[in-house]
Design an enzyme around this catalytic site. Sequence first.
Site, short mmCIF file in Angstrom:
data_model
loop_
_atom_site.label_atom_id
_atom_site.label_comp_id
_atom_site.label_asym_id
_atom_site.label_seq_id
_atom_site.Cartn_x
_atom_site.Cartn_y
_atom_site.Cartn_z
CB SER A 139 -0.86 -0.02 1.26
OG SER A 139 -1.41 1.25 1.50
CE1 TYR A 184 -4.05 -2.11 4.82
CE2 TYR A 184 -3.44 0.16 4.31
CZ TYR A 184 -3.82 -1.11 3.90
OH TYR A 184 -3.97 -1.37 2.56
N1 LIG Z 1 -8.51 -0.15 -2.35
C1 LIG Z 1 -7.41 0.55 -2.10
O1 LIG Z 1 -7.38 1.78 -2.25
C2 LIG Z 1 -6.14 -0.12 -1.63
C3 LIG Z 1 -5.00 0.68 -1.50
C4 LIG Z 1 -3.81 0.10 -1.07
C5 LIG Z 1 -3.78 -1.26 -0.81
N2 LIG Z 1 -4.90 -2.02 -0.93
C6 LIG Z 1 -4.80 -3.45 -0.64
O2 LIG Z 1 -5.32 -4.18 -1.73
C7 LIG Z 1 -5.95 -5.37 -1.27
C8 LIG Z 1 -7.38 -5.45 -1.76
O3 LIG Z 1 -8.06 -4.31 -1.27
P1 LIG Z 1 -9.59 -4.02 -1.59
O4 LIG Z 1 -9.73 -2.56 -1.71
O5 LIG Z 1 -10.07 -4.90 -2.69
O6 LIG Z 1 -10.24 -4.44 -0.19
P2 LIG Z 1 -11.50 -5.34 0.14
O7 LIG Z 1 -11.69 -5.23 1.61
O8 LIG Z 1 -12.64 -5.00 -0.74
O9 LIG Z 1 -10.99 -6.79 -0.23
C9 LIG Z 1 -10.31 -7.63 0.65
C10 LIG Z 1 -11.06 -8.95 0.72
O10 LIG Z 1 -10.30 -9.83 1.54
C11 LIG Z 1 -11.19 -10.54 2.37
N3 LIG Z 1 -10.42 -10.91 3.57
C12 LIG Z 1 -9.97 -10.10 4.55
N4 LIG Z 1 -9.29 -10.81 5.46
C13 LIG Z 1 -9.32 -12.10 5.04
C14 LIG Z 1 -8.80 -13.31 5.55
N5 LIG Z 1 -8.13 -13.34 6.70
N6 LIG Z 1 -9.00 -14.45 4.85
C15 LIG Z 1 -9.70 -14.43 3.69
N7 LIG Z 1 -10.23 -13.32 3.16
C16 LIG Z 1 -10.03 -12.17 3.83
C17 LIG Z 1 -12.33 -9.60 2.67
O11 LIG Z 1 -13.53 -10.30 2.99
C18 LIG Z 1 -12.45 -8.82 1.37
O12 LIG Z 1 -13.44 -9.38 0.52
C19 LIG Z 1 -5.81 -5.34 0.25
O13 LIG Z 1 -4.66 -6.07 0.60
C20 LIG Z 1 -5.60 -3.89 0.57
O14 LIG Z 1 -4.90 -3.71 1.78
C21 LIG Z 1 -6.08 -1.47 -1.35
#
Ligand SMILES: NC(=O)c1ccc[n+]([C@@H]2O[C@H](COP(=O)([O-])OP(=O)(O)OC[C@H]3O[C@@H](n4cnc5c(N)ncnc54)[C@H](O)[C@@H]3O)[C@@H](O)[C@H]2O)c1
Length: 379
Positions: free
Chosen positions: A165, A190
């Site tokens: 991130s 985080y």
């Molecule tokens: N959206 C953003 O702006 C952003 C920015 C930087 C990093 N990220 C990273 O990208 C990745 C995806 O983010 P996103 O925006 O799609 O988030 P999101 O929360 O929509 O997707 C994450 C998914 O992982 C599942 N999850 C969480 N913990 C879990 C576990 N222990 N076992 C199985 N499933 C689990 C959740 O149910 C969710 O559906 C994450 O790692 C997030 O930290 C996202």
Amino acid sequence: MEKVNLDNKTILVTGGAGFIGSNLIKRLIADTKGTTIVNIDNMNSYYDVSLKEYRLKELERVVPAGIKYFFVKGDIADKALIDKLFAEYQFDVVVNLAAQAGVRYSIENPDAYIMSNMMGFYNILEACRRSLDYARDDKGDSVISTNVEKSQPYRGVQHLVYASSSSVYGGNKKVPFSTDDRVDNPVSLYAATKKSNELFAHCYSKLYDIPTTGLRFFTVYGPAGRPDMAYFGFTNKLLKGETIKIFNYGNCRRDFTYVDDIVEGIVRVMQGAPERKKGEDGLPIPPYAIYNIGGGQPENLLDFVNILQEELVRAGVLPSDFDFEAHKELVPMQPGDVPTTYADATALERDFGFTPKITLREGLRKFAEWYKEYNNSLG
Ligand SMILES: NC(=O)c1ccc[n+]([C@@H]2O[C@H](COP(=O)([O-])OP(=O)(O)OC[C@H]3O[C@@H](n4cnc5c(N)ncnc54)[C@H](O)[C@@H]3O)[C@@H](O)[C@H]2O)c1
């Protein structure tokens, strides 16, 4: 770089009911042939589970013949389950997106971050390591390959791609943020877990020669996105006639990245694993890489809110006479937040020929149009 052809491969995507994961799987389903895709997600209730179910339904609708797609409801922190899946499917490529996301929530519920982001990621790394043992086990004794037929001998996981991130940059002052900058001053738990993932990955790349690539995403947004993020949360609130809070009195800049650009970046990166080489000491030079994926065009928060307003009116989510000024409150910065994110994405362009392209207006237009339709469907 080692090329990884995704056709006829077995791919694990964790967090595939999530925003980015579901879009990635949709793209893999459309663009690969003979692939087996396994999606594991624990469907946690950090935000509205019905949105995760909606994304899963959308995915199931688009699976054509020739693609095997399996959804497993389970937790990546469950080591026995992860080991079983890796033994059963013999993954060639793994994309770890499952995580507890969000900066502010890590203050309220730190446990979720340690379980999913630390334990979960560790389990994935360990399973990648053991996949190399399965590859070496020519008798196949320990392998229960019930779900996949391999046309070639199994070589273990060829590439682990995982989400990091932009928050790892913390309050860094030098912009744009480069992957060469030091990132050892996290300002949220985080961010600390994401930086730790990068360190863990480096260690597994070095010790076990596992090619890993970490991707630092910059504020990803789009249709069926995350309701805990500003653009979606603001929309929900405005629709209910509530007031939106604009942090740091609007003096924040965010490098927004539309989800299709993120997916394009991930798919390109999946196909180019860092090369496995030996150093002079005969030990692996870690096949390890980190990239930023961000547009490199940070927007001021107030400009972002103005564009969002215009697009919500255009899509018919809000009436044209909506009094936005009466529903805005400028408030101080929140703990864990950072004033600026700004990606230097030149390394992604250099190595993968790609820079995010979609403008904030185009992206918010697609979000607003999707929101209108989704909201109507809820009745
Ligand atoms: N959206 C953003 O702006 C952003 C920015 C930087 C990093 N990220 C990273 O990208 C990745 C995806 O983010 P996103 O925006 O799609 O988030 P999101 O929360 O929509 O997707 C994450 C998914 O992982 C599942 N999850 C969480 N913990 C879990 C576990 N222990 N076992 C199985 N499933 C689990 C959740 O149910 C969710 O559906 C994450 O790692 C997030 O930290 C996202």
